[in-house]
Design a protein around this motif. Structure first.
Motif, PDB file in Angstrom:
ATOM      1  N   UNK A 399      70.220   9.893  -6.679  1.00 27.59           N
ATOM      2  CA  UNK A 399      68.977   9.793  -7.442  1.00 27.59           C
ATOM      3  C   UNK A 399      67.834  10.416  -6.655  1.00 27.59           C
ATOM      4  N   UNK A 400      66.873  10.959  -7.378  1.00 29.30           N
ATOM      5  CA  UNK A 400      65.711  11.543  -6.728  1.00 29.30           C
ATOM      6  C   UNK A 400      64.869  10.451  -6.096  1.00 29.30           C
ATOM      7  N   UNK A 401      64.532  10.651  -4.827  1.00 31.37           N
ATOM      8  CA  UNK A 401      63.797   9.658  -4.050  1.00 31.37           C
ATOM      9  C   UNK A 401      62.537  10.320  -3.512  1.00 31.37           C
ATOM     10  N   UNK A 402      61.371  10.031  -4.093  1.00 29.94           N
ATOM     11  CA  UNK A 402      60.159  10.772  -3.729  1.00 29.94           C
ATOM     12  C   UNK A 402      59.781  10.686  -2.262  1.00 29.94           C
ATOM     13  N   UNK A 403      59.981   9.531  -1.629  1.00 32.89           N
ATOM     14  CA  UNK A 403      59.648   9.434  -0.208  1.00 32.89           C
ATOM     15  C   UNK A 403      60.500  10.401   0.621  1.00 32.89           C
ATOM     16  N   UNK A 404      61.790  10.467   0.285  1.00 30.71           N
ATOM     17  CA  UNK A 404      62.696  11.373   0.990  1.00 30.71           C
ATOM     18  C   UNK A 404      62.304  12.820   0.720  1.00 30.71           C
TER      19      UNK A 404
END
Length: 412
Positions: A399-404
């Motif tokens: 899943x897309x993880x904005x912090x990463x």
């Protein structure tokens, strides 16, 4: 007799399972749900670290699929609908695990030896690479315009072209799915990057297992895939890990797989002579160049490919991968026009210490996708793994993880 045959099938299945356990004994795996994504790290004695990779399970409209450097379906869909605007069209069938007793041998009458060398066409042209208009990162960007991380993530990740994965065995649907991508790319005057990922015994029957039920079915699926390629330029990354991760197979099974990959290369080129088809070369921290070249030769790469791909979802530096790719190509022999493409999506700071693979800290985006590399025998830098899609540590796998994503974009 039927009882004896059944007993023999059981014994063969047990031997195969034992062999897989021996191969995978070198791997540490983390399996998570959410569309099923797995990251695996393994190191074979004398061959350095393996690689991690989270791979998408096709489930909706074609979108750039995730991938950390070892095969694993991910929650991110690859290519699902024949019309990009519809996320529910042509639903994908779930990937099928193949029963141990039904492994396929080469189809009767089909060639298993490499034909005379095919002269590869020139490297991909100067046209820009295609960015599919749907992906998890684009979903986030559209929904979070006021987020302070938005500008950096949009400009450095969401606006970049990335590969489109086809990870479901879905006969009857895949042609339209591929065509939806290639036709849109042709209209835009751009080159799409497509990743067929349905080889039987995918991931050696491990956490990313799936694909076609047997090689005859896979041959038919590749034929359907090829029928959607159209006539424009297209880059095909043929079955990541299918060659580098084939040691778990018996000699006969490996030979059958390699013959199927050779057929796939011929099928793709016959359907679209402008297609550039690249075969799996692992990466610079895995097999020695000579060993990988021998496997590529056995898979018909000299005659049926336009070259090789390396570093899929891994972190090895571009310079190291380019040097490794040239060593593999030199050992492979064949037409001088064979080249390489390198996944540069997350290798800006090189590999992490200690063989870490799961969203390791301190990584950065690598070189932007381009077909103008300035490197001898390197045809393109590509983003095959979409940056920001988690391996399972900074967020749910796949899943897309904005912090990463923000950390990668900032090089933190």
């Amino acid at each position: 007799m039927s009882g004896l045959r059944a007993q023999r099938r059981i014994e063969r299945a047990e031997r195969r399972r034992a062999k897989r356990r021996n191969v995978m004994a070198f791997a540490a795996s983390a399996v998570v749900a959410v569309g099923t994504v797995t990251g695996v790290l393994s190191a074979a004695a004398g061959e350095g670290d393996h690689r991690n990779s989270a791979r998408p399970q096709t489930s909706r409209t074609p979108v750039p699929g995730p991938l950390p450097a070892r095969p694993s379906p991910s929650a991110t869909p690859s290519a699902q609908a024949s019309v990009p605007a519809s996320r529910t069209a042509a639903p994908a069938r779930p990937s099928l695990s193949r029963p141990a007793s039904k492994r396929a041998e080469p189809s009767p009458g089909r060639p298993t030896r490499e034909p005379s060398a095919r002269t590869p066409s020139s490297p991909p042209g100067a046209a820009a690479l295609y960015r599919h208009p749907e992906s998890q990162v684009l979903d986030w960007v559209r929904a979070n315009r006021d987020d302070p991380r938005h500008p950096l993530i949009k400009n450095r990740i969401a606006d970049q072209p990335a590969a489109v994965w086809f990870a479901a065995y879905n006969p009857g649907a895949v042609t339209a799915q591929v065509r939806s991508v290639t036709s849109a790319a042709a209209t835009a005057g751009r080159i799409p990057v497509l990743v067929p990922y349905a080889i039987p015994d995918r991931d050696c029957g491990g956490a990313s297992q799936g694909g076609a039920p047997d090689l005859a079915a896979y041959d038919d699926w590749i034929g359907d895939f090829a029928a959607g390629l159209g006539g424009g330029e297209v880059i095909v990354i043929l079955e990541p890990d299918s060659i580098a991760l084939s040691d778990c197979l018996s000699d006969g099974e490996r030979q059958a797989r390699f013959a199927s990959l050779a057929r796939a290369g011929r099928t793709l080129h016959a359907a679209n002579p402008r297609a550039k088809v690249y075969f799996d070369a692992g990466h610079s921290g895995w097999h020695p160049a000579g060993k990988q070249a021998a496997a590529l030769r056995a898979a018909g790469a000299r005659s049926n490919s336009d070259g090789i791909f390396t570093n899929v979802s891994n972190f090895h530096r571009t310079a190291d991968e380019a040097a490794y790719a040239r060593r593999v190509l030199a050992a492979l022999g064949g037409p001088a026009g064979l080249g390489a493409v390198i996944d540069t999506s997350r290798n800006g700071n090189g590999p992490p210490a200690g063989g870490q693979w799961c969203d390791p800290a301190g990584r950065a985006l690598g070189r932007a996708p381009t077909t103008r590399t300035g490197e001898a025998r390197v045809d393109a830098y590509l983003w095959i793994k979409l940056p920001g899609e988690s391996d399972g540590c900074k967020g749910a796998a796949g899943t897309f993880t904005p912090d990463y994503a923000y950390q990668l974009a900032g090089g933190d």
